[in-house]
Write a protein that holds these residues in place. Structure first.
Motif: not given
Length: 260
Positions: A247-251, A168-171, A234-242
């Motif tokens: 992108s399909g990097d996390v499923e 992942l490029s970010e997490s 918390a909002h930043h966490q949600e944005e990164v996960l979104g």
């Protein structure tokens, strides 16, 4: 549903502080908003229904929701299976605000406890589920081994897990996404047999009214706390996960497993 042990991380902001604000927003908007808001990040109705059908619950079987958050999925389950299951739903959630809010919102027994150290006897529940928890802890086998301990032999486990099969490029801070292969290996090493598996993308999306009610609660939380540092965390966490999920990097993967 976080299983992090830090008192100051963005995970605590997301899963504890925002949980308390969510309870307040539900009180303003009404109880019809409670389950959709309290299921945010823990599964949509089609996902929960797929998992529920594999739990084999009936009669007065005791059920455990480990890492239960605000209790929305367990409350949804009691309604979904009301014609075939009347057993107790037991909730364990490490975040104290979330655990207390689950009792107040849904009148479900909830205890503040880590999934690695459940205050339950051996072989005490017929089925359990674990929704969005394994991707928030490095102690995946410890969590699964503890669930195996409290499940009866042959007990069923439902899992919703966010997986990442490529770098992942970010997490989001605090997340440790397993791969599909490592998830299967952890289940096998902990004494579980996988019975069924499906990608979340293969299931229908959440109903529009469900999404609208959850969004309405989020908007009240944003209105009242949007300038708070923990809301921004918390909002930043949600944005990164979104971004990772878009992108399909996390499923999302859902599984049924049986305790051997």
């Amino acid at each position: 549903m976080s299983e992090t042990t830090s008192e100051t991380t963005p995970m605590v902001a997301e899963f504890d502080t925002v949980a308390a604000w969510t309870e307040q927003a539900v009180a303003e908007l009404g109880q019809a908003h409670a389950i959709p808001a309290a299921c945010r990040g823990s599964g949509s109705p089609p996902e929960l229904a797929w998992l529920a059908e594999g739990l084999g619950l009936s009669g007065d079987d005791p059920f455990l929701d480990a890492g239960a958050g605000l209790g929305g999925p367990a409350a949804w389950l009691t309604g979904y299976l009301h014609d075939r299951w009347r057993g107790p739903a037991l909730l364990a959630e490490p975040m104290t605000h979330a655990a207390a809010a689950a009792r107040r919102l849904f009148d479900l027994p909830s205890v503040a406890a880590w999934s690695q150290d459940l205050p339950l006897p051996d072989d005490s529940v017929a089925a359990a589920w674990l929704l969005g928890v394994l991707c928030t802890t490095s102690e995946k086998r410890e969590v699964l081994t503890e669930l195996h301990r409290v499940l009866r032999p042959g007990g069923r486990l439902g899992l919703l897990v966010l997986v990442a099969d490529r770098p992942l490029s970010e997490s989001p801070e605090g997340n440790e996404f397993p791969t599909r292969d490592s998830l299967r290996a952890d289940l096998a090493a902990s004494g579980f047999r996988i019975d069924d598996e499906v990608d979340g993308a293969a299931l229908p999306g959440a109903p529009e009214d469900w999404v609208a009610r959850a969004d309405a609660v989020d908007e009240i939380v944003r209105r009242d706390h949007g300038d708070h540092p923990q809301w921004r965390q918390a909002h930043h966490q949600e944005e990164v996960l979104g971004r990772l999920m878009d992108s399909g990097d996390v499923e999302t993967v859902l599984l049924h497993a049986t305790a051997r």
